[in-house]
Design an enzyme around this catalytic site. Structure first.
Site, mmCIF file in Angstrom:
data_model
loop_
_atom_site.group_PDB
_atom_site.id
_atom_site.type_symbol
_atom_site.label_atom_id
_atom_site.label_comp_id
_atom_site.label_asym_id
_atom_site.label_seq_id
_atom_site.Cartn_x
_atom_site.Cartn_y
_atom_site.Cartn_z
ATOM 1 N N HIS A 27 28.783 36.204 34.388
ATOM 2 C CA HIS A 27 29.826 35.461 35.107
ATOM 3 C C HIS A 27 30.404 36.356 36.203
ATOM 4 O O HIS A 27 30.658 37.552 35.942
ATOM 5 C CB HIS A 27 30.945 35.074 34.131
ATOM 6 C CG HIS A 27 32.178 34.562 34.822
ATOM 7 N ND1 HIS A 27 32.309 33.263 35.231
ATOM 8 C CD2 HIS A 27 33.317 35.202 35.203
ATOM 9 C CE1 HIS A 27 33.490 33.109 35.816
ATOM 10 N NE2 HIS A 27 34.126 34.273 35.820
ATOM 11 N N PRO A 28 30.651 35.880 37.388
ATOM 12 C CA PRO A 28 30.333 34.523 37.856
ATOM 13 C C PRO A 28 28.915 34.480 38.429
ATOM 14 O O PRO A 28 28.539 35.328 39.232
ATOM 15 C CB PRO A 28 31.358 34.306 38.970
ATOM 16 C CG PRO A 28 31.609 35.678 39.536
ATOM 17 C CD PRO A 28 31.387 36.655 38.412
#
Ligand SMILES: Cc1cc2nc3c(=O)[nH]c(=O)nc-3n(C[C@H](O)[C@H](O)[C@H](O)COP(=O)(O)OP(=O)(O)OC[C@H]3O[C@@H](n4cnc5c(N)ncnc54)[C@H](O)[C@@H]3O)c2cc1C
Length: 327
Positions: free
Chosen positions: A315-316
């Site tokens: 993430h991200p």
């Protein structure tokens, strides 16, 4: 020259449609010759709104050209679901690309250092003219078999001129094979490469690799953001009366898309209701040409949709959108 085995790998060539005034017109380009342009056209008119036409529309709009796409059909990219096609059209329009559908191009005239493109609207029969600095013919490609005298060699072609092959890529003359675009079907560099592996295995290996083993195959259309797909879409699932679950996710909802500032697009998945197997995925999203390969690996290794729903992605990233798409 004589050989025990012959492999035909002559590719495909651009189809030049019967439009008045295009022969020897210095403003008219194919997808090959337009790559040699050294100045940016102020106004580029693209004849044909298929995948190649859309790729060039996106590219030249990003460079700063005004782009108009003239498409003969009433809808764009008919192979895709209508909500995906609508999202593609809307996104390209935001970049400044203008679309004229039902547009049948009649002529391209060379007047005062400009091209004048004349086209008719097949619904209203009205005739329009557009001035352009460059006109790209993106009206399809056909197998390059002209001049090969295939009939004499006992090599048959189909109605579209593609060389007919069996699943080991043997033509109707078993000592002659055909690989890549010249045999029709999916026309991609990686298909041509995989054809080579089939021939290699058949000639020197265990003869275990064949064309039918490689489905489904993914593809990406390099517009901005790229459009990528593997397997069937919703429309095809409905036509086949399959009992499916459709999942959708707008790109706007993906954290990485927000950090990139690229929030246009849509993700879709088709899942078999009973088994949970992924039947197809379409991604119109940033980095989709990478993410589609992750979906392909899941599909090819027989994972059901929960594998991607619960997979731990970084993430991200755009990959992590698969968690939400499959939820
Ligand atoms: C605008 C455009 C964008 C594309 N984008 C992508 C993409 O993003 N990703 C992708 O995977 N694919 C893409 N493709 C498709 C890809 O280019 C083809 O699928 C791939 O090149 C096919 O490989 P091939 O080996 O069949 O033939 P080619 O790569 O076309 O090679 C055939 C060769 O044979 C030569 N030849 C032809 N006739 C003869 C003859 N009689 N004697 C000797 N030589 C001959 C040709 O000159 C050519 O060099 C794109 C195609 C186009 C037109």
């Amino acid at each position: 020259m004589k050989a025990e085995q012959i492999i035909i790998n002559t590719g495909a060539e651009a189809v030049i449609p019967p439009i008045e005034g295009i022969t020897d017109n210095p403003f008219v380009y194919t997808s090959t010759s337009i790559m040699e342009l050294t100045t940016l056209p102020r106004h580029l008119v693209i004849v044909g709104g298929g995948y190649i036409g859309l790729e060039f529309s996106s590219m030249f709009a990003s460079f700063g050209s005004q782009v108009t796409v003239l498409e003969g059909y009433s809808e764009l990219i008919l192979r895709e679901d209508r909500d995906i096609a609508a999202s593609v059209q809307e996104t390209l329009e935001k970049k400044g690309v203008a679309f004229r559908l039902n547009a049948k191009v009649q002529s391209v005239k060379y007047v005062d250092q400009k091209a004048i493109v004349t086209f008719g609207d097949s619904l209203t029969n009205e005739v329009f003219e557009l001035e352009a600095d460059a006109v790209l013919l993106a009206t399809g490609r056909r197998p390059n078999t002209e001049g090969l005298n295939l009939k004499v060699a006992g090599v048959d072609v189909d109605a579209r001129g593609a060389i007919i092959v069996d699943e080991y890529l043997k033509t109707t003359n078993p000592d002659i094979r055909a690989v890549g675009d010249v045999k029709g079907g999916l026309q991609f560099t990686y298909i041509s490469l995989d054809d080579y592996r089939i021939v290699r295995e058949d000639l020197f290996g265990k003869k275990e690799k064949k064309m039918t083993d490689r489905n489904p195959v993914s593809y990406s259309v390099f517009i901005d953001p790229p459009l990528s797909r593997i397997g069937i879409n919703e429309e095809e699932a409905r036509k086949q009366n399959l009992d499916v679950v459709i999942k959708k996710l707008p790109v706007m909802a993906i954290p990485r898309a927000k950090t990139l500032g690229e929030t246009d697009g849509l993700l879709k998945a088709v899942i078999d209701k009973e088994s949970g197997m992924i039947l197809g995925v379409t991604l119109f999203a940033p980095d989709s040409s990478e993410v589609i390969n992750e979906v392909a690996i899941a599909m090819k290794t027989g994972q059901d949709y929960t594998f991607l729903r619960d997979f731990i992605f970084t993430h991200p990233s755009m990959s992590e959108a698969l968690n939400d798409l499959f939820t």
